[in-house]
Structures are given as structure tokens and as C-alpha cells.
Motif scaffolding. Structure first.
Motif, PDB file in Angstrom:
ATOM      1  N   ARG A 174       0.826  -1.211   0.000  1.00  0.00           N
ATOM      2  CA  ARG A 174       0.000   0.000   0.000  1.00  0.00           C
ATOM      3  C   ARG A 174       0.860   1.261   0.000  1.00  0.00           C
ATOM      4  NH1 ARG A 174      -3.743  -1.372   5.065  1.00  0.00           N
ATOM      5  NH2 ARG A 174      -1.639  -1.897   5.798  1.00  0.00           N
ATOM      6  N   LEU A 175       2.055   1.146   0.579  1.00  0.00           N
ATOM      7  CA  LEU A 175       2.958   2.303   0.566  1.00  0.00           C
ATOM      8  C   LEU A 175       3.413   2.621  -0.862  1.00  0.00           C
ATOM      9  CD1 LEU A 175       5.170   1.433   3.672  1.00  0.00           C
ATOM     10  CD2 LEU A 175       3.316   3.115   3.539  1.00  0.00           C
ATOM     11  N   LEU A 176       3.689   1.589  -1.640  1.00  0.00           N
ATOM     12  CA  LEU A 176       4.092   1.789  -3.029  1.00  0.00           C
ATOM     13  C   LEU A 176       2.931   2.357  -3.843  1.00  0.00           C
ATOM     14  CD1 LEU A 176       6.110  -1.502  -3.676  1.00  0.00           C
ATOM     15  CD2 LEU A 176       6.868   0.640  -2.635  1.00  0.00           C
ATOM     16  N   GLU A 177       1.724   1.852  -3.579  1.00  0.00           N
ATOM     17  CA  GLU A 177       0.557   2.356  -4.291  1.00  0.00           C
ATOM     18  C   GLU A 177       0.285   3.806  -3.929  1.00  0.00           C
ATOM     19  OE1 GLU A 177      -2.517  -0.314  -3.194  1.00  0.00           O
ATOM     20  OE2 GLU A 177      -1.681  -2.026  -4.314  1.00  0.00           O
ATOM     21  N   ALA A 178       0.451   4.143  -2.645  1.00  0.00           N
ATOM     22  CA  ALA A 178       0.238   5.522  -2.214  1.00  0.00           C
ATOM     23  C   ALA A 178       1.250   6.459  -2.861  1.00  0.00           C
ATOM     24  CB  ALA A 178       0.340   5.613  -0.689  1.00  0.00           C
ATOM     25  N   SER A 179       2.507   6.003  -2.939  1.00  0.00           N
ATOM     26  CA  SER A 179       3.536   6.816  -3.585  1.00  0.00           C
ATOM     27  C   SER A 179       3.196   7.070  -5.051  1.00  0.00           C
ATOM     28  CB  SER A 179       4.889   6.118  -3.470  1.00  0.00           C
ATOM     29  OG  SER A 179       5.891   6.841  -4.136  1.00  0.00           O
ATOM     30  N   SER A 180       2.715   6.022  -5.732  1.00  0.00           N
ATOM     31  CA  SER A 180       2.330   6.170  -7.133  1.00  0.00           C
ATOM     32  C   SER A 180       1.128   7.089  -7.292  1.00  0.00           C
ATOM     33  CB  SER A 180       2.032   4.795  -7.738  1.00  0.00           C
ATOM     34  OG  SER A 180       1.618   4.907  -9.081  1.00  0.00           O
ATOM     35  N   ASP A 181       0.153   6.946  -6.402  1.00  0.00           N
ATOM     36  CA  ASP A 181      -1.045   7.790  -6.471  1.00  0.00           C
ATOM     37  C   ASP A 181      -0.722   9.254  -6.244  1.00  0.00           C
ATOM     38  OD1 ASP A 181      -2.537   5.549  -6.947  1.00  0.00           O
ATOM     39  OD2 ASP A 181      -3.185   5.294  -4.857  1.00  0.00           O
ATOM     40  N   LEU A 182       0.336   9.509  -5.466  1.00  0.00           N
ATOM     41  CA  LEU A 182       0.736  10.897  -5.190  1.00  0.00           C
ATOM     42  C   LEU A 182       1.613  11.482  -6.287  1.00  0.00           C
ATOM     43  CD1 LEU A 182       1.468  10.611  -1.361  1.00  0.00           C
ATOM     44  CD2 LEU A 182      -0.453  11.778  -2.447  1.00  0.00           C
ATOM     45  N   GLY A 183       1.826  10.705  -7.355  1.00  0.00           N
ATOM     46  CA  GLY A 183       2.532  11.234  -8.517  1.00  0.00           C
ATOM     47  C   GLY A 183       4.009  10.921  -8.585  1.00  0.00           C
ATOM     48  N   ALA A 184       4.503  10.087  -7.692  1.00  0.00           N
ATOM     49  CA  ALA A 184       5.928   9.763  -7.711  1.00  0.00           C
ATOM     50  C   ALA A 184       6.235   8.821  -8.871  1.00  0.00           C
ATOM     51  CB  ALA A 184       6.346   9.121  -6.387  1.00  0.00           C
ATOM     52  N   ARG A 185       7.370   9.044  -9.516  1.00  0.00           N
ATOM     53  CA  ARG A 185       7.816   8.138 -10.569  1.00  0.00           C
ATOM     54  C   ARG A 185       8.293   6.825  -9.948  1.00  0.00           C
ATOM     55  NH1 ARG A 185       8.785  10.713 -15.473  1.00  0.00           N
ATOM     56  NH2 ARG A 185       8.581  12.994 -15.407  1.00  0.00           N
ATOM     57  N   PRO A 186       8.345   5.742 -10.739  1.00  0.00           N
ATOM     58  CA  PRO A 186       8.796   4.452 -10.188  1.00  0.00           C
ATOM     59  C   PRO A 186      10.170   4.522  -9.532  1.00  0.00           C
ATOM     60  CG  PRO A 186       7.757   4.127 -12.319  1.00  0.00           C
ATOM     61  CD  PRO A 186       7.846   5.604 -12.118  1.00  0.00           C
ATOM     62  N   MET A 187      11.117   5.243 -10.145  1.00  0.00           N
ATOM     63  CA  MET A 187      12.455   5.341  -9.557  1.00  0.00           C
ATOM     64  C   MET A 187      12.426   6.122  -8.257  1.00  0.00           C
ATOM     65  SD  MET A 187      14.533   3.544 -11.284  1.00  0.00           S
ATOM     66  CE  MET A 187      16.085   4.143 -10.624  1.00  0.00           C
ATOM     67  N   THR A 188      11.594   7.164  -8.209  1.00  0.00           N
ATOM     68  CA  THR A 188      11.463   7.934  -6.974  1.00  0.00           C
ATOM     69  C   THR A 188      10.869   7.085  -5.872  1.00  0.00           C
ATOM     70  OG1 THR A 188      11.132   9.967  -8.256  1.00  0.00           O
ATOM     71  CG2 THR A 188      10.457  10.000  -5.942  1.00  0.00           C
ATOM     72  N   THR A 189       9.853   6.297  -6.205  1.00  0.00           N
ATOM     73  CA  THR A 189       9.245   5.389  -5.231  1.00  0.00           C
ATOM     74  C   THR A 189      10.270   4.386  -4.711  1.00  0.00           C
ATOM     75  OG1 THR A 189       7.077   5.580  -6.276  1.00  0.00           O
ATOM     76  CG2 THR A 189       7.448   3.654  -4.874  1.00  0.00           C
ATOM     77  N   PHE A 190      11.109   3.894  -5.617  1.00  0.00           N
ATOM     78  CA  PHE A 190      12.108   2.912  -5.203  1.00  0.00           C
ATOM     79  C   PHE A 190      13.104   3.517  -4.225  1.00  0.00           C
ATOM     80  CE2 PHE A 190      16.315   1.007  -5.779  1.00  0.00           C
ATOM     81  CZ  PHE A 190      16.044  -0.294  -5.408  1.00  0.00           C
ATOM     82  N   PHE A 191      13.651   4.685  -4.569  1.00  0.00           N
ATOM     83  CA  PHE A 191      14.698   5.270  -3.739  1.00  0.00           C
ATOM     84  C   PHE A 191      14.159   5.927  -2.472  1.00  0.00           C
ATOM     85  CE2 PHE A 191      17.133   5.104  -7.759  1.00  0.00           C
ATOM     86  CZ  PHE A 191      18.269   4.480  -7.289  1.00  0.00           C
ATOM     87  N   ARG A 192      12.901   6.357  -2.480  1.00  0.00           N
ATOM     88  CA  ARG A 192      12.349   7.046  -1.312  1.00  0.00           C
ATOM     89  C   ARG A 192      11.529   6.129  -0.396  1.00  0.00           C
ATOM     90  NH1 ARG A 192      12.047  12.593  -1.678  1.00  0.00           N
ATOM     91  NH2 ARG A 192      11.414  12.408   0.519  1.00  0.00           N
ATOM     92  N   VAL A 193      11.062   4.998  -0.939  1.00  0.00           N
ATOM     93  CA  VAL A 193      10.206   4.116  -0.139  1.00  0.00           C
ATOM     94  C   VAL A 193      10.787   2.701  -0.052  1.00  0.00           C
ATOM     95  CG1 VAL A 193       7.900   3.145   0.143  1.00  0.00           C
ATOM     96  CG2 VAL A 193       8.168   5.454  -0.790  1.00  0.00           C
TER      97      VAL A 193
END
Length: 283
Positions: A174-193
Motif C-alpha cells: 500500500r505504501l508503493l501504491e500511495a507513492s504512485s497515487d501521489l505522482g511519484a515516478r517508479p524510480m522515486t518510489t524505489f529510492f524514497r520508499v
């Protein structure tokens, strides 16, 4: 019986085992390191710093260990993390067990046999012969630091994969989905989450591999061919061939001190990264 007495009874067996199996042998190594070599080898009681003064004679072994052990750990991490990520996050659950078994299959075979397989692959009849057939001549792979690094990666990769896999498998999607829903790119989600939340697995895997590599002797002996050797190889020579137990103890104790310092620095770094991970989780 008081609670304190019960606690002491619970920890007594493990404490006794730790004392007998770890503290006592290390105490003997420490005492032997101040002794001298007997006329026919072994140990003669004494109190001298001569053995520590002779440590520079084994500098090459320490240098190879302190370079190739961290390098092998880093290389194993760079290969293991994408593999563990694919298994934990991207793989269909019905295939996970089979793929995990395939990762651990090499452990079903002796490291000696696996190392001999790499001797053939990297030797004159293996990859060099294949490269020679396409016009790339005089390529030497066996008995080089490259060969030792390949053997290290192959031998210890599963120990790096599994802790990282466990950390990623417990990841809350759900954290990855939330990051994506908030507009984060896949690489940003990877490095930040994803990466901060997998730090415990990375830390455990690196610790397992690095500590074992610091005492490794079989892979350098076979794939290094006596030209690339670790402190473990030096200890085998000092204790079993030269029978200089005092000097061997000094080398061994110095290696232990170096490992303690390195691991302490590493754990403090991981603690700081853990703090950052907790901040991410709160956000």
C-alpha cells in the motif's frame, strides 16, 4: 524464586556456551599472540611484541582481504538486490517457492566442487578458449583477483539474496501504491520508499557475507592459485605448515580487531539509515 534469578537461569546455558565456544578460544589466541615459536614449531610461553612487529610481512594477505572482501560483498549486493526484488515484488506467488529453491540449489553441492567447476570455466579450456575462437587472444582469467571475486559472488550470493528477499516480501504494498497515487515516478518510489524500508535485509545480508569473506580461504586458494590469497590462507600456512602458532595468533587477533572496528562503523552507519527509514515510514 525471584524474577531476577529466573532470568539468570534462562540465560545461563547460552552464556556458558558462548563462554566455552567463543570467549575461551579467543582468550587462548590472545595469549598465544605474545608467545614465541618453539624449536620444532608450536608455541612457547613468553611475553613479547615480536609477533605484532612482524605483521607487515603479511600485509599482502591483509590488503587482498580488505579489498576483495568488501568488493565481493558489494558485487553480491548489486546482483542479489534486483533478484530478491523480482522474487518478492514482481513474481507470481505460485512461482516464488520454486524460484527460491533454485536460488538455494547451489548450496546442495560442496563449495569445493563448485570452485573446481569455476577453475575449468575460467581456465584455458573454458572462457579463454571461447574468446580465442572469436579472435580475442591471450586472455587470462584463472588465478587472478577477478577469478576470486567471481567465486566469492557465486559462493555467497544466496546468503545475500534471502535476507533482502525477506525484507522486501514483508513490504506493505500500500505504501508503493500511495507513492504512485501521489505522482511519484517508479524510480522515486524505489529510492524514497522501497530501498529505505529494505535496509534491514540489506544490512543483514552484507554483514553475513562480509564476515564470512574476511575468514575465507578455500576460494582464494583454488581460484587464486597461490597468487591471490587472503588472511585465511596465511593462517592455514602459519598454523598447519610453518607451525608458528604465536605469529598465527597475532595475525588472527589482528584480523578480529579489524573486523570489530569495521563492523562497529558499519552498524553505526546502518543505525543512521534506519533512522531515515523510520522517518519515511512516518511520512
Amino acid at each position: 524464586m525471584t524474577q531476577r534469578a529466573r532470568n539468570w537461569l534462562l540465560i545461563a546455558p547460552s552464556s556458558a556456551l558462548l563462554l566455552v565456544m567463543l570467549v575461551l578460544p579467543l582468550s587462548f589466541v590472545f595469549v598465544f599472540s605474545f608467545g614465541e615459536r618453539g624449536p620444532s614449531g608450536g608455541y612457547v610461553p613468553a611475553f613479547t611484541l615480536e609477533q605484532y612487529a612482524n605483521l607487515p610481512a603479511r600485509w599482502t594477505a591483509f590488503k587482498n582481504t580488505l579489498i576483495l572482501a568488501p568488493l565481493g560483498t558489494l558485487a553480491a549486493l548489486l546482483i542479489a538486490y534486483p533478484l530478491a526484488y523480482q522474487l518478492a515484488v514482481r513474481t507470481d506467488p505460485k512461482w516464488k517457492t520454486l524460484l527460491l529453491v533454485l536460488v538455494i540449489v547451489p548450496f546442495w553441492t560442496s563449495i569445493l566442487i563448485r570452485s573446481y567447476a569455476w577453475i575449468y570455466i575460467l581456465g584455458g579450456q573454458g572462457l579463454p578458449a571461447l574468446l580465442g575462437s572469436i579472435g580475442i587472444e591471450n586472455v587470462r582469467l584463472i588465478y587472478t583477483p577477478f577469478a576470486v571475486t567471481i567465486g566469492i559472488i557465486y559462493g555467497y550470493l544466496p546468503l545475500m539474496v534471502f535476507p533482502i528477499y525477506v525484507a522486501l516480501d514483508r513490504l506493505d504494498m500500500r505504501l508503493l501504491e500511495a507513492s504512485s497515487d501521489l505522482g511519484a515516478r517508479p524510480m522515486t518510489t524505489f529510492f524514497r520508499v522501497t530501498l529505505p524500508l529494505s535496509v534491514p535485509g540489506v544490512a543483514t545480508g552484507c554483514m553475513l557475507v562480509f564476515i564470512l569473506l574476511m575468514g575465507e580461504f578455500l576460494i582464494p586458494a583454488l581460484l587464486g592459485g597461490g597468487k591471490v590469497f587472503f588472511v585465511g590462507n596465511a593462517l592455514v600456512d602459519l598454523f598447519l605448515q610453518s607451525r608458528n602458532w604465536a605469529y598465527g595468533s597475532a595475525v588472527a587477533f589482528t584480523l578480529i580487531v579489524v573486523m570489530l572496528i569495521t563492523v562497529t562503523i558499519y552498524m553505526r552507519l546502518i543505525a543512521r539509515l534506519q533512522t531515515g527509514r523510520e522517518d519515511v515510514a512516518v511520512m
